[in-house]
Design a protein around this motif. Structure first.
Motif, mmCIF file in Angstrom:
data_model
loop_
_atom_site.group_PDB
_atom_site.id
_atom_site.type_symbol
_atom_site.label_atom_id
_atom_site.label_comp_id
_atom_site.label_asym_id
_atom_site.label_seq_id
_atom_site.Cartn_x
_atom_site.Cartn_y
_atom_site.Cartn_z
ATOM 1 N N ARG A 13 -0.436 17.400 3.654
ATOM 2 C CA ARG A 13 1.084 17.216 3.563
ATOM 3 C C ARG A 13 1.670 18.190 2.527
ATOM 4 O O ARG A 13 2.675 18.617 2.803
ATOM 5 N N ALA A 14 1.042 18.173 1.379
ATOM 6 C CA ALA A 14 1.635 18.904 0.406
ATOM 7 C C ALA A 14 1.655 20.535 0.748
ATOM 8 O O ALA A 14 2.576 21.113 0.437
ATOM 9 N N VAL A 15 0.666 21.126 1.597
ATOM 10 C CA VAL A 15 0.656 22.428 2.003
ATOM 11 C C VAL A 15 1.507 22.664 2.809
ATOM 12 O O VAL A 15 2.400 23.826 2.786
ATOM 13 N N VAL A 16 1.942 21.826 3.648
ATOM 14 C CA VAL A 16 2.972 22.120 4.871
ATOM 15 C C VAL A 16 4.471 21.952 3.794
ATOM 16 O O VAL A 16 5.168 22.867 4.183
ATOM 17 N N ALA A 17 4.407 20.882 2.918
ATOM 18 C CA ALA A 17 5.784 20.903 2.294
ATOM 19 C C ALA A 17 6.238 22.100 1.380
ATOM 20 O O ALA A 17 7.298 22.628 1.595
ATOM 21 N N LEU A 18 5.167 22.731 0.643
ATOM 22 C CA LEU A 18 5.182 23.921 -0.289
ATOM 23 C C LEU A 18 5.443 24.976 0.781
ATOM 24 O O LEU A 18 6.449 26.038 0.249
ATOM 25 N N GLY A 19 4.752 25.031 1.833
ATOM 26 C CA GLY A 19 4.803 26.219 2.720
ATOM 27 C C GLY A 19 6.292 26.473 3.477
ATOM 28 O O GLY A 19 6.545 27.535 3.662
ATOM 29 N N SER A 20 7.147 25.401 3.397
ATOM 30 C CA SER A 20 8.546 25.367 4.002
ATOM 31 C C SER A 20 9.577 25.850 3.052
ATOM 32 O O SER A 20 10.536 26.406 3.253
ATOM 33 N N LEU A 21 8.816 25.768 1.759
ATOM 34 C CA LEU A 21 10.138 26.083 0.616
ATOM 35 C C LEU A 21 10.765 27.507 0.863
ATOM 36 O O LEU A 21 12.048 27.837 0.785
ATOM 37 N N PRO A 22 10.007 28.820 1.211
ATOM 38 C CA PRO A 22 10.736 30.021 1.337
ATOM 39 C C PRO A 22 11.782 30.092 2.440
ATOM 40 O O PRO A 22 12.708 30.687 2.349
ATOM 41 N N ALA A 23 11.369 29.525 3.534
ATOM 42 C CA ALA A 23 12.155 29.472 4.679
ATOM 43 C C ALA A 23 13.423 28.657 4.399
ATOM 44 O O ALA A 23 14.719 29.154 4.484
ATOM 45 N N ARG A 24 13.251 27.667 3.714
ATOM 46 C CA ARG A 24 14.518 26.867 3.226
ATOM 47 C C ARG A 24 15.334 27.370 2.422
ATOM 48 O O ARG A 24 16.611 27.184 2.259
ATOM 49 N N PHE A 25 14.893 28.339 1.472
ATOM 50 C CA PHE A 25 15.462 28.758 0.354
ATOM 51 C C PHE A 25 16.271 29.714 1.070
ATOM 52 O O PHE A 25 17.516 30.059 0.800
ATOM 53 N N GLU A 26 15.724 30.463 2.167
ATOM 54 C CA GLU A 26 16.438 31.859 2.734
ATOM 55 C C GLU A 26 17.622 31.406 3.382
ATOM 56 O O GLU A 26 18.944 31.993 3.227
ATOM 57 N N LYS A 27 17.324 30.189 4.047
ATOM 58 C CA LYS A 27 18.571 29.543 4.596
ATOM 59 C C LYS A 27 19.629 29.085 3.724
ATOM 60 O O LYS A 27 20.883 29.199 4.120
ATOM 61 N N ALA A 28 19.179 28.376 2.639
ATOM 62 C CA ALA A 28 20.175 28.062 1.733
ATOM 63 C C ALA A 28 21.030 29.282 1.126
ATOM 64 O O ALA A 28 22.153 28.955 0.713
ATOM 65 N N GLY A 29 20.321 30.214 1.102
ATOM 66 C CA GLY A 29 21.089 31.317 0.297
ATOM 67 C C GLY A 29 21.953 31.975 1.326
ATOM 68 O O GLY A 29 23.243 32.419 0.843
ATOM 69 N N GLU A 30 21.827 32.016 2.573
ATOM 70 C CA GLU A 30 22.585 32.517 3.640
ATOM 71 C C GLU A 30 23.918 31.591 3.748
ATOM 72 O O GLU A 30 24.801 31.811 4.158
ATOM 73 N N ALA A 31 23.614 30.356 3.512
ATOM 74 C CA ALA A 31 24.665 29.163 3.622
ATOM 75 C C ALA A 31 25.468 29.169 2.466
ATOM 76 O O ALA A 31 26.860 28.761 2.457
ATOM 77 N N ALA A 32 25.060 29.759 1.227
ATOM 78 C CA ALA A 32 25.703 29.847 0.004
ATOM 79 C C ALA A 32 27.172 30.871 0.116
ATOM 80 O O ALA A 32 26.951 31.968 0.326
ATOM 81 N N ALA A 33 28.509 30.217 0.226
ATOM 82 C CA ALA A 33 29.333 31.296 0.751
ATOM 83 C C ALA A 33 30.294 31.721 -0.649
ATOM 84 O O ALA A 33 31.095 32.362 -0.384
ATOM 85 N N SER A 34 29.970 31.467 -1.747
ATOM 86 C CA SER A 34 30.762 31.830 -2.977
ATOM 87 C C SER A 34 29.795 32.043 -4.005
ATOM 88 O O SER A 34 28.656 31.638 -4.223
ATOM 89 N N PRO A 35 30.334 32.733 -4.876
ATOM 90 C CA PRO A 35 29.535 33.107 -6.180
ATOM 91 C C PRO A 35 28.932 31.804 -6.969
ATOM 92 O O PRO A 35 27.898 31.836 -7.389
#
Length: 532
Positions: A142-164
């Motif tokens: 479970r931990a490997v799956v959770a940790l492995g999802s972090l890069p993709a989730r961060f990339e998505k969060a970055g793209e959604a960040a619309a302001s400085p």
């Protein structure tokens, strides 16, 4: 509670227990005491887990192992069939396993909800539990799956960040998460997250800077400084991969330079602020913006000196402004040897100088109004102001020769027009009276306007039409007065009218475009040769 003394007491009590049945009562008391101790130690252990007190956990586990040995030595029995069931060490291990699973679940929930701050808290809480999770296959998976999802989730969060502001918060979380993930190895290892967000942050800050500089003269200095500070830090964090940021910064170089120069010319504190920002940019780009700004310091200081003087609510000395502008001419000529100055940096100076010219003209005009309103030594004061206007015009003309496309004003024309306008206004008001006209006031107004006439009509040709209307009204009024004096044979009044007309004609002599023949007109009325 002193665990060492307590453990020693248990060991001594266990050793002293009689083996015969006569010791059952003592054995029961010892069992109750050890059971109470077990619950207290478990409670302390759980609190240590919650607080992340790893050292305290380890100390309590050591105590539990020694305690279990003492329990066994007393013959009280451990395990499922014993008086107390599982040993203290086993119960602590289960508590730790349960805590690890609960924290892992908190991480999973936070990630599913894309709640990255909560995920950070869960990861920080999991730090002491990783070794145990690695030993438990289900939790490890479970931990490997959770940790492995972090890069993709961060990339998505970055793209959604619309302001400085949002992307900066995300960068901070990424840095903290990288710190929390750094000790993890093997299957748990996660690539650094901050670099993924860094380029998104750079793009957002560059876009914000670009938008701020769309109009370099209305851009908010605080916004420009904030975005440049953020980009300088991003360049530093990029660690060798900052080429893209620097290329876009280079494209913004000219508008940025114009904005900073415009800010430096604004007030006395502007230059030092700009030098600090220029040093910040140089630190990020390896450029020489501060050096260029320093080279323009003398020019900037003269402009700021003029603006500071003009901004005074009272006591403004136009001579200070004129001296500063005069000193600019050779400096400007020298600066024009730089191609960059001519291409982009001269524009903020032209705008500033044009504004200074307009303000100085307005101040001189305002001073004329005050001089006229005072009624004291008006001709002397207005002539002095006209002399200052002539001097300002000469300085402006000299600057115009070295500064092409400079917007200029007509200093003498503005001052002269102000005097002539007010002087004619006084004459018009006097002639507007139905009765009680004061010829002295009419004469005074014309005498005040006459020396200013050439310059004033060049600035405002409507003044000639106003003067012509004054002539016509005056001829009408004076002509009727002469006819009345003739009819009543009032020779004294006739003489006074002719004397006034002679003075009026003399005062109007400088007004060559129109001139005055009031005396000849009145003489004609008196002799009967003029029928108008």
């Amino acid at each position: 509670l002193n665990p060492i003394k307590l453990l020693d007491a248990f060991k001594a009590s266990a050793a002293a227990l009689p083996r015969e049945s006569s010791g059952d009562a003592l054995r029961a008391r010892l069992t109750r005491a050890m059971a109470t101790t077990t619950e207290r130690m478990l409670k302390s252990f759980r609190e240590a887990i919650t607080a992340g007190q790893v050292r305290k956990e380890e100390a309590l586990l050591r105590f539990a192992r020694d305690f279990d040995e003492a329990f066994a030595a007393a013959g009280l029995g451990l395990g499922a069939g014993g008086e107390l069931g599982a040993s203290l060490a086993e119960r602590m291990a289960r508590a730790k396993d349960g805590d690890a699973e609960a924290k892992l679940q908190a991480l999973e929930v936070a990630l599913v909800a894309n709640d990255l701050p909560a995920a950070l808290v869960a990861l920080q809480g999991l730090q002491p539990s990783w070794p145990r999770i690695a030993e438990m296959a289900a939790l490890k998976e479970r931990a490997v799956v959770a940790l492995g999802s972090l890069p993709a989730r961060f990339e998505k969060a970055g793209e959604a960040a619309a302001s400085p502001e949002k992307v900066d918060r995300l960068l901070g979380i990424a840095g903290d998460l990288d710190a929390a993930l750094a000790p993890l190895e093997g299957a748990f290892a996660v690539p650094p997250l901050k670099p993924q967000v860094l380029w998104i942050a750079a793009r957002i800050h560059l876009d914000a800077l670009d938008a701020a500089l769309e109009n370099v003269y209305t851009a908010e200095p605080a916004v420009v400084k904030r975005e440049l500070s953020a980009l300088a830090k991003l360049v530093k964090d990029a660690s060798g991969d900052e080429k893209e940021i620097l290329e876009r910064l280079a494209n913004l170089g000219e508008p940025l330079a114009r904005h900073l120069l415009h800010r430096a010319l604004a007030d006395a504190g502007g230059l030092e602020e700009v030098l600090g920002i220029a040093a910040l940019v140089d630190g990020a780009t390896g450029g020489s913006m501060r050096q260029q700004a320093e080279q323009l310091r003398p020019l900037v200081e003269r402009v700021v000196e003029s603006r500071t003087e003009l901004a005074k609510p009272s006591g403004m000395d136009p001579r200070v402004v004129i001296r500063s502008l005069k000193a600019l001419t050779p400096m400007w000529a020298s600066a024009c040897s730089s191609e960059e100055f001519q291409r982009s940096l001269s524009e903020p100076f032209r705008r500033a100088l044009s504004e200074i010219f307009r303000q100085l003209s307005a101040k001189l005009t305002e001073a004329c109004g005050k001089a006229l309103d005072s009624g004291v030594e008006v001709p002397k004061k207005t002539q002095a102001l006209l002399a200052l206007a002539d001097e300002a015009q000469h300085v402006q003309d000299a600057l115009k020769e070295v500064a092409a496309d400079l917007e200029v004003v007509d200093f003498p024309g503005s001052v002269a027009r102000s005097v002539a306008d007010k002087a004619l206004g006084a004459v018009e008001a006097e002639l507007g009276k139905e009765s009680g006209l004061d010829p002295a006031k009419v004469l005074k107004g014309v005498e005040l306007a006459a020396p200013m006439w050439a310059a004033s009509t060049k600035a405002d040709d409507s003044l000639e039409a106003r003067l012509q209307a004054i002539f016509e009204r005056l001829r009408s009024r004076m002509g009727q007065s002469m006819l009345d004096a003739k009819e009543s044979d009032n020779q004294k009044k006739q003489t006074m009218l002719l004397e006034f007309a002679a003075k009026f004609d003399a005062a109007c002599a400088p007004m060559t475009a129109i001139g005055s023949d009031l005396k000849a007109f009145l003489e004609g009325k008196l002799s009967g040769t003029t029928r108008e």
